[in-house]
Design a protein around this motif. Structure first.
Motif, short mmCIF file in Angstrom:
data_model
loop_
_atom_site.label_atom_id
_atom_site.label_comp_id
_atom_site.label_asym_id
_atom_site.label_seq_id
_atom_site.Cartn_x
_atom_site.Cartn_y
_atom_site.Cartn_z
N THR A 123 -60.46 9.23 -45.56
CA THR A 123 -60.48 10.26 -44.52
C THR A 123 -61.82 10.99 -44.49
OG1 THR A 123 -58.08 10.58 -44.77
CG2 THR A 123 -59.33 12.35 -43.68
N ALA A 124 -62.32 11.33 -45.67
CA ALA A 124 -63.60 12.04 -45.73
C ALA A 124 -64.73 11.15 -45.20
CB ALA A 124 -63.90 12.45 -47.18
N ALA A 125 -64.69 9.86 -45.51
CA ALA A 125 -65.71 8.94 -45.01
C ALA A 125 -65.69 8.85 -43.49
CB ALA A 125 -65.52 7.56 -45.63
N LEU A 126 -64.49 8.82 -42.91
CA LEU A 126 -64.38 8.74 -41.45
C LEU A 126 -64.84 10.04 -40.78
CD1 LEU A 126 -61.06 6.76 -40.86
CD2 LEU A 126 -63.43 5.94 -40.84
N VAL A 127 -64.58 11.16 -41.43
CA VAL A 127 -65.06 12.45 -40.89
C VAL A 127 -66.58 12.46 -40.83
CG1 VAL A 127 -65.23 14.92 -41.35
CG2 VAL A 127 -63.02 13.77 -41.55
N ILE A 128 -67.21 12.02 -41.92
CA ILE A 128 -68.68 11.97 -41.96
C ILE A 128 -69.20 11.02 -40.89
CG2 ILE A 128 -70.66 11.21 -43.34
CD1 ILE A 128 -69.16 12.17 -45.82
N SER A 129 -68.59 9.84 -40.79
CA SER A 129 -69.02 8.85 -39.81
C SER A 129 -68.83 9.34 -38.38
CB SER A 129 -68.25 7.54 -40.02
OG SER A 129 -68.71 6.54 -39.15
N ASP B 135 -68.08 -1.38 -37.10
CA ASP B 135 -69.05 -1.87 -38.07
C ASP B 135 -68.76 -1.23 -39.42
OD1 ASP B 135 -71.16 -2.68 -39.60
OD2 ASP B 135 -72.72 -2.10 -38.17
N PRO B 136 -68.12 -1.97 -40.36
CA PRO B 136 -67.76 -1.39 -41.66
C PRO B 136 -68.92 -0.74 -42.40
CG PRO B 136 -66.73 -3.52 -41.38
CD PRO B 136 -67.70 -3.36 -40.24
N LEU B 137 -70.14 -1.19 -42.15
CA LEU B 137 -71.29 -0.63 -42.85
C LEU B 137 -71.53 0.83 -42.49
CD1 LEU B 137 -73.47 -1.51 -44.87
CD2 LEU B 137 -74.94 -2.05 -42.92
N HIS B 138 -70.98 1.28 -41.35
CA HIS B 138 -71.20 2.65 -40.89
C HIS B 138 -69.93 3.50 -40.83
CE1 HIS B 138 -75.36 1.89 -39.87
NE2 HIS B 138 -75.01 0.79 -39.23
N MET B 139 -68.78 2.94 -41.25
CA MET B 139 -67.57 3.73 -41.01
C MET B 139 -66.40 3.41 -41.96
SD MET B 139 -66.41 1.80 -37.48
CE MET B 139 -67.94 2.23 -36.68
N SER B 140 -66.69 3.00 -43.15
CA SER B 140 -65.58 2.65 -44.04
C SER B 140 -65.95 2.93 -45.49
CB SER B 140 -65.21 1.17 -43.87
OG SER B 140 -66.22 0.35 -44.42
N MET B 141 -65.01 2.60 -46.39
CA MET B 141 -65.25 2.79 -47.82
C MET B 141 -66.35 1.87 -48.33
SD MET B 141 -63.38 5.14 -49.23
CE MET B 141 -63.26 4.64 -50.94
N TRP C 79 -69.86 5.50 -49.46
CA TRP C 79 -70.70 5.67 -50.65
C TRP C 79 -70.92 7.14 -50.96
CZ3 TRP C 79 -75.01 1.88 -48.61
CH2 TRP C 79 -74.48 0.60 -48.52
N ILE C 80 -71.08 7.95 -49.93
CA ILE C 80 -71.31 9.38 -50.13
C ILE C 80 -70.11 10.04 -50.80
CG2 ILE C 80 -71.65 11.60 -48.96
CD1 ILE C 80 -73.29 10.10 -46.85
N VAL C 81 -68.92 9.83 -50.24
CA VAL C 81 -67.73 10.52 -50.76
C VAL C 81 -67.30 9.93 -52.11
CG1 VAL C 81 -66.96 11.24 -48.47
CG2 VAL C 81 -66.17 9.05 -49.38
N THR C 82 -67.40 8.62 -52.26
CA THR C 82 -67.03 8.02 -53.53
C THR C 82 -68.03 8.41 -54.62
OG1 THR C 82 -66.11 6.11 -52.34
CG2 THR C 82 -66.42 5.88 -54.70
N GLY C 83 -69.31 8.44 -54.26
CA GLY C 83 -70.32 8.87 -55.22
C GLY C 83 -70.09 10.30 -55.69
N ALA C 84 -69.70 11.17 -54.78
CA ALA C 84 -69.41 12.56 -55.15
C ALA C 84 -68.22 12.64 -56.09
CB ALA C 84 -69.16 13.39 -53.90
N PHE C 85 -67.18 11.85 -55.81
CA PHE C 85 -65.99 11.87 -56.66
C PHE C 85 -66.30 11.29 -58.05
CE2 PHE C 85 -61.85 10.08 -58.07
CZ PHE C 85 -61.15 11.27 -58.15
N SER D 7 -71.12 -0.70 -53.15
CA SER D 7 -69.71 -0.32 -52.98
C SER D 7 -68.92 -0.54 -54.26
CB SER D 7 -69.08 -1.13 -51.84
OG SER D 7 -69.71 -0.87 -50.61
N CYS D 8 -69.09 -1.69 -54.89
CA CYS D 8 -68.32 -2.00 -56.10
C CYS D 8 -68.75 -1.15 -57.29
CB CYS D 8 -68.44 -3.49 -56.42
SG CYS D 8 -67.56 -4.55 -55.26
N LEU D 9 -70.05 -0.89 -57.41
CA LEU D 9 -70.52 -0.04 -58.50
C LEU D 9 -69.96 1.37 -58.39
CD1 LEU D 9 -74.24 -1.19 -58.79
CD2 LEU D 9 -72.45 -1.52 -60.51
N LEU D 10 -69.70 1.81 -57.16
CA LEU D 10 -69.17 3.16 -56.95
C LEU D 10 -67.64 3.21 -57.06
CD1 LEU D 10 -71.43 4.43 -54.03
CD2 LEU D 10 -71.41 5.24 -56.41
N ILE D 11 -66.95 2.20 -56.53
CA ILE D 11 -65.49 2.25 -56.53
C ILE D 11 -64.90 1.82 -57.86
CG2 ILE D 11 -64.99 -0.10 -55.74
CD1 ILE D 11 -63.26 3.18 -54.61
#
Length: 315
Positions: A112-118, A263-269, A275-281, A216-220
């Motif tokens: 949800t947070a990623a979609l809000v940012i996007s 485009d998943p590169l601009h609007m998904s996990m 990357w922004i929201v997962t990195g913060a978590f 993505s994998c290094l963060l998740i």
């Protein structure tokens, strides 16, 4: 908690790691070979997968678990597979149940947070929340995820059940950093055949999709590891992985303009908003010590001593 791998001879552990990675990677490439030979390419994020694609994906997802079981049984001979790969429901059961709940809540919040940012960045074509039928859609999405859950056991028994504990060893700082980095990289590069076919990033060339998947994998991965550590079981990590790979993807499609390109590169996990929201978590988990096995060992010891502490006599 700690990982009981120190009793393994270093030669057996090293041999086991190489055999595990070899079987897992060969299994992935073998499973995907029919699609690679046929020249299959996924060009649209809304494109549905056919029967052959589903069969190949299912076979590939089972490869890490088969590799882990093979190594535990035939190379390390380190005990029961169920215990060695944390394929169990640990006690107290309430702790594992809470971790399973977090495996739903945390990925949903991150998505949800990623979609809000996007959306605010103008990259996600948000079409509003259509409340009529939302409950039915959510129930169907979760049901589909639960049906596919055995396949995600196929992956996480390998990554969280086998590989990460072997690399983490006794849990010192250097070993943990190595475990997170190598497991995340191995997890990402294992997807190489699907990346070459546009699986996670439709329409993107490999030199864009491979680095993106690596990030993505290094963060998740630390999120899945956190779920595994706090519960002592691989089950919550399996649920978290299944949510990210199925429900999270469905959320992106459900709330988007049906006529807009995705485009998943601009609007998904697996894109930069994720990357922004997962990195913060992950930063929060790191700063609070929740990515160290010793954090949960100390907490469990404190909890146990509190339970066994005798009460003062009533005077």
């Amino acid at each position: 908690m700690t990982f009981s791998t120190s009793h393994l001879p270093s030669v057996n552990r090293r041999r086991g790691l190489f055999i595990f990675l070899g079987v897992a990677y060969i299994g992935m490439w073998a499973a995907m070979s029919p699609l690679l030979i046929s020249g299959y390419r996924r060009g649209d994020a809304r494109e549905e997968t056919g029967a052959l694609e589903e069969v190949c994906i299912a076979a590939a997802m089972l490869a890490p678990a088969l590799a882990a079981i093979l190594v535990v049984r035939c190379v390390e001979r380190s005990g029961r597979v169920r215990d060695t790969l944390a394929l169990k429901w640990t006690k107290p059961w309430g702790r594992a149940a809470r971790a399973c709940l977090m495996a739903f809540v945390v990925p949903a919040g991150l998505t949800t947070a990623a979609l809000v940012i996007s959306t605010f960045a103008g990259r996600y074509p948000f079409d509003g929340v259509h409340w009529n039928g939302l409950g039915a859609w959510a129930a169907a999405a979760v049901l589909d995820m639960l049906v596919s859950l055995p396949l995600f056991f196929g992956e996480e028994l390998g990554w969280q059940g086998y590989l990460f504990p072997r690399l983490a060893g006794d849990g010192d700082r250097r070993s943990l950093i190595r475990a997170y980095a190598i497991t995340g990289a191995a997890f990402a590069l294992w997807h190489l055949p699907t990346l070459l076919m546009g699986g996670q990033y439709p329409g993107r060339p490999w030199y864009v999709s491979v680095p993106a998947m690596l990030v993505s994998c290094l963060l998740i991965l630390p999120v899945f590891t956190w779920l595994r550590l706090r519960s002592g079981s691989v089950v919550p990590a399996v649920i978290g992985h299944a949510f990210v790979s199925s429900v999270s993807v469905g959320i992106v499609t459900e709330f988007a303009d049906p006529k807009a390109a995705l485009d998943p590169l601009h609007m998904s996990m697996v894109g930069w908003p994720g990357w922004i929201v997962t990195g913060a978590f992950v930063a929060f988990l790191t700063l609070t010590g929740r990515l160290r096995p010793s954090f949960y060992t100390a907490r469990n010891v404190h909890h146990s001593s509190s339970i066994r502490r005798p009460q003062a006599p009533v005077r």
